[in-house]
Write a protein that holds these residues in place. Structure first.
Motif, PDB file in Angstrom:
ATOM      1  N   MET A   1       5.677  14.354  -1.218  1.00 14.73           N
ATOM      2  CA  MET A   1       4.292  14.559  -1.641  1.00 14.73           C
ATOM      3  C   MET A   1       3.733  13.260  -2.194  1.00 14.73           C
ATOM      4  SD  MET A   1       2.687  17.213  -4.426  1.00 14.73           S
ATOM      5  CE  MET A   1       2.645  18.569  -3.250  1.00 14.73           C
ATOM      6  N   TYR A   2       2.461  13.009  -1.854  1.00 13.58           N
ATOM      7  CA  TYR A   2       1.770  11.831  -2.346  1.00 13.58           C
ATOM      8  C   TYR A   2       0.631  12.242  -3.266  1.00 13.58           C
ATOM      9  CZ  TYR A   2       4.319   9.336   1.277  1.00 13.58           C
ATOM     10  OH  TYR A   2       5.316   8.809   2.047  1.00 13.58           O
ATOM     11  N   VAL A   3       0.459  11.472  -4.329  1.00  9.10           N
ATOM     12  CA  VAL A   3      -0.597  11.725  -5.298  1.00  9.10           C
ATOM     13  C   VAL A   3      -1.764  10.787  -5.023  1.00  9.10           C
ATOM     14  CG1 VAL A   3      -1.215  11.624  -7.746  1.00  9.10           C
ATOM     15  CG2 VAL A   3       1.020  12.495  -7.058  1.00  9.10           C
ATOM     16  N   VAL A   4      -2.979  11.316  -5.127  1.00  2.69           N
ATOM     17  CA  VAL A   4      -4.177  10.501  -4.913  1.00  2.69           C
ATOM     18  C   VAL A   4      -5.115  10.659  -6.099  1.00  2.69           C
ATOM     19  CG1 VAL A   4      -6.205  10.119  -3.472  1.00  2.69           C
ATOM     20  CG2 VAL A   4      -4.016  10.699  -2.399  1.00  2.69           C
ATOM     21  N   GLY A  66       5.030   8.829  -3.835  1.00  2.44           N
ATOM     22  CA  GLY A  66       4.203   7.665  -4.097  1.00  2.44           C
ATOM     23  C   GLY A  66       2.816   8.100  -4.495  1.00  2.44           C
ATOM     24  N   ALA A  67       1.984   7.125  -4.873  1.00  2.00           N
ATOM     25  CA  ALA A  67       0.650   7.459  -5.360  1.00  2.00           C
ATOM     26  C   ALA A  67      -0.350   6.373  -5.013  1.00  2.00           C
ATOM     27  CB  ALA A  67       0.670   7.669  -6.875  1.00  2.00           C
ATOM     28  N   PHE A  68      -1.580   6.809  -4.775  1.00  2.00           N
ATOM     29  CA  PHE A  68      -2.719   5.921  -4.617  1.00  2.00           C
ATOM     30  C   PHE A  68      -3.428   5.877  -5.963  1.00  2.00           C
ATOM     31  CE2 PHE A  68      -7.307   5.383  -3.532  1.00  2.00           C
ATOM     32  CZ  PHE A  68      -7.232   4.113  -2.985  1.00  2.00           C
ATOM     33  N   LEU A  69      -3.427   4.701  -6.588  1.00  2.00           N
ATOM     34  CA  LEU A  69      -3.950   4.543  -7.939  1.00  2.00           C
ATOM     35  C   LEU A  69      -5.208   3.683  -7.921  1.00  2.00           C
ATOM     36  CD1 LEU A  69      -0.571   3.705  -9.759  1.00  2.00           C
ATOM     37  CD2 LEU A  69      -1.574   5.967  -9.322  1.00  2.00           C
ATOM     38  N   LEU A  70      -6.093   3.933  -8.860  1.00  2.00           N
ATOM     39  CA  LEU A  70      -7.305   3.115  -8.946  1.00  2.00           C
ATOM     40  C   LEU A  70      -7.884   3.135 -10.351  1.00  2.00           C
ATOM     41  CD1 LEU A  70      -9.600   5.478  -9.046  1.00  2.00           C
ATOM     42  CD2 LEU A  70      -9.475   5.360  -6.572  1.00  2.00           C
ATOM     43  N   ASN A  71      -8.706   2.153 -10.612  1.00  2.00           N
ATOM     44  CA  ASN A  71      -9.482   2.067 -11.837  1.00  2.00           C
ATOM     45  C   ASN A  71     -10.893   2.525 -11.483  1.00  2.00           C
ATOM     46  OD1 ASN A  71     -10.084   1.334 -14.543  1.00  2.00           O
ATOM     47  ND2 ASN A  71     -10.911  -0.622 -13.842  1.00  2.00           N
ATOM     48  N   ARG A  98       8.643   7.580 -13.401  1.00  2.00           N
ATOM     49  CA  ARG A  98       9.566   6.907 -12.471  1.00  2.00           C
ATOM     50  C   ARG A  98       8.990   6.901 -11.054  1.00  2.00           C
ATOM     51  NH1 ARG A  98      14.682   6.186 -14.835  1.00  2.00           N
ATOM     52  NH2 ARG A  98      14.963   7.340 -16.794  1.00  2.00           N
ATOM     53  N   LEU A  99       7.728   6.510 -10.965  1.00  2.00           N
ATOM     54  CA  LEU A  99       7.032   6.458  -9.681  1.00  2.00           C
ATOM     55  C   LEU A  99       7.761   5.509  -8.732  1.00  2.00           C
ATOM     56  CD1 LEU A  99       4.442   7.449  -8.226  1.00  2.00           C
ATOM     57  CD2 LEU A  99       3.317   5.375  -9.069  1.00  2.00           C
ATOM     58  N   LEU A 100       7.970   5.955  -7.509  1.00  2.00           N
ATOM     59  CA  LEU A 100       8.733   5.180  -6.541  1.00  2.00           C
ATOM     60  C   LEU A 100       7.889   4.178  -5.762  1.00  2.00           C
ATOM     61  CD1 LEU A 100      10.919   8.067  -5.045  1.00  2.00           C
ATOM     62  CD2 LEU A 100      11.595   6.353  -6.757  1.00  2.00           C
ATOM     63  N   LYS A 101       6.633   4.533  -5.506  1.00  2.00           N
ATOM     64  CA  LYS A 101       5.784   3.682  -4.679  1.00  2.00           C
ATOM     65  C   LYS A 101       4.345   3.818  -5.154  1.00  2.00           C
ATOM     66  CE  LYS A 101       6.712   3.822  -0.338  1.00  2.00           C
ATOM     67  NZ  LYS A 101       6.818   4.346   1.047  1.00  2.00           N
ATOM     68  N   ALA A 102       3.632   2.692  -5.248  1.00  2.00           N
ATOM     69  CA  ALA A 102       2.235   2.710  -5.679  1.00  2.00           C
ATOM     70  C   ALA A 102       1.410   1.834  -4.758  1.00  2.00           C
ATOM     71  CB  ALA A 102       2.096   2.220  -7.117  1.00  2.00           C
ATOM     72  N   GLY A 130       1.252  -4.339 -12.127  1.00  2.00           N
ATOM     73  CA  GLY A 130       2.284  -5.036 -11.376  1.00  2.00           C
ATOM     74  C   GLY A 130       3.666  -4.530 -11.759  1.00  2.00           C
ATOM     75  N   GLY A 131       4.438  -4.090 -10.777  1.00  2.00           N
ATOM     76  CA  GLY A 131       5.788  -3.629 -11.049  1.00  2.00           C
ATOM     77  C   GLY A 131       5.891  -2.242 -11.625  1.00  2.00           C
ATOM     78  N   VAL A 132       4.838  -1.414 -11.562  1.00  2.00           N
ATOM     79  CA  VAL A 132       4.933  -0.051 -12.102  1.00  2.00           C
ATOM     80  C   VAL A 132       5.818   0.838 -11.232  1.00  2.00           C
ATOM     81  CG1 VAL A 132       2.724  -0.097 -13.294  1.00  2.00           C
ATOM     82  CG2 VAL A 132       2.811   0.702 -10.918  1.00  2.00           C
ATOM     83  N   ALA A 133       6.114   0.377 -10.023  1.00  2.00           N
ATOM     84  CA  ALA A 133       7.006   1.106  -9.120  1.00  2.00           C
ATOM     85  C   ALA A 133       7.860   0.093  -8.379  1.00  2.00           C
ATOM     86  CB  ALA A 133       6.191   1.951  -8.133  1.00  2.00           C
ATOM     87  N   PRO A 134       9.037   0.497  -7.890  1.00  2.21           N
ATOM     88  CA  PRO A 134       9.870  -0.434  -7.127  1.00  2.21           C
ATOM     89  C   PRO A 134       9.145  -1.024  -5.917  1.00  2.21           C
ATOM     90  CG  PRO A 134      11.122   1.519  -7.726  1.00  2.21           C
ATOM     91  CD  PRO A 134       9.701   1.796  -8.105  1.00  2.21           C
ATOM     92  N   ALA A 135       8.201  -0.249  -5.362  1.00  5.46           N
ATOM     93  CA  ALA A 135       7.350  -0.732  -4.275  1.00  5.46           C
ATOM     94  C   ALA A 135       5.900  -0.613  -4.735  1.00  5.46           C
ATOM     95  CB  ALA A 135       7.575   0.089  -3.006  1.00  5.46           C
TER      96      ALA A 135
END
Length: 292
Positions: A1-4, A66-71, A98-102, A130-135
């Motif tokens: 599942m991906y978070v948006v 993983g997640a799509f993040l924004l300000n 422990r987000l894996l991908k952002a 920067g670096g909030v997830a391994p990817a």
């Protein structure tokens, strides 16, 4: 599942739709439960949380791929102070979950810490996340073609295109459809470490070419009319834009005029497939920001 995040906005909405079209499980994060009905109908899960609420955001991000993040775009107050607050909360939530991908929405020009107005807040976002997830990938988008929806009514009624951008200056522009598709593609790719991906449309465009696209769709001439720099602040005030937000927006257009809205040499460069004409057709047909 991906978070948006930001699913009821331009880029977030397109990212969520693109993931759903790929057959991926999606969880959209919204401020209010009643905003989620259309997403539930599309098969998405809805989480209710404010970005500044690190505890709620941690719950929304936990256990996902993983997640799509924004300000979110600034609407009031000091955009830079708001960025510090939201960015710190979001970074805290991502690490605790422990987000894996952002994939983080940014902008072309975000390599500059100053001189670009509101875009400089995204320079700070990149530092905070920067670096909030391994990817972690920063998706630096070009100027949204859909931003021209803000003057679409004037174009239709008066056959003029007011512009804060000099009509002949080509800059990276892109439809939010391509932004969403690229965000979804990045989330589904495998990589580790940090990436900076800069995205434009099939080619760079000018405000003059935007006027031509409007003219082709409307079947009559449309004249691009540059708004003088000394008139811009008053115009934004007439539209109800708060002073601090207006100052940041005007700084962005100064940065564009000064040539700072350009791709960084060592980043990944991608181009979308949605033509300027297709994007402008959608802006006029919907009477505002794109939605499908």
């Amino acid at each position: 599942m991906y978070v948006v995040l930001g699913a009821n906005g331009r880029a977030g909405g397109e990212a969520a739709r693109a993931l759903i079209e790929r057959g991926e499980a999606v969880r959209v994060v919204l401020r209010r439960k009643e905003q989620g009905e259309k997403w539930t109908e599309l098969g998405a899960e809805v989480a209710v949380a404010n970005i500044e609420d690190a505890d709620a955001m941690t719950d929304a991000l936990r256990g996902t791929s993983g997640a799509f993040l924004l300000n979110p775009p600034p609407v009031s107050g000091d955009p830079f102070a708001r960025t510090e607050e939201l960015g710190a909360a979001l970074a805290d939530a991502a690490r605790r979950a422990r987000l894996l991908k952002a994939v983080v929405l940014s902008s072309i020009g975000a390599q500059h810490a100053s001189g670009t107005g509101v875009i400089a807040t995204l320079n700070r976002v990149e530092a905070l996340l920067g670096g909030v997830a391994p990817a972690t990938a920063f998706l630096r988008s070009g100027y949204f073609v859909e931003t021209w929806s803000e003057v679409a009514q004037t174009v239709v009624s008066e056959s003029v295109l007011p512009s804060f951008i000099e009509p002949s200056q080509k800059i990276p522009m892109v439809s939010t459809i391509d932004v969403g598709r690229t965000a979804a593609a990045l989330l589904c790719e495998e990589w580790t470490g940090k990436r900076v991906v800069e995205l434009g449309g099939p080619e760079d465009w000018s405000a003059g070419e935007v006027a031509v696209a409007f003219a082709d769709f409307l079947g009559r001439p449309v004249v691009p009319v540059p708004v003088p720099a000394e008139r811009r602040a008053a115009l934004l005030a007439e539209q109800g834009v708060p002073d601090e937000v207006a100052h940041a927006l005007l700084g962005m257009y100064e940065g564009i005029a000064n040539g700072l809205f350009r791709r960084e040499k060592d980043s990944e460069h991608r181009r979308g497939s949605v033509s300027l004409m297709t994007a402008i057709e959608r802006v006029v047909a919907t009477g505002g920001p794109a939605s499908r």
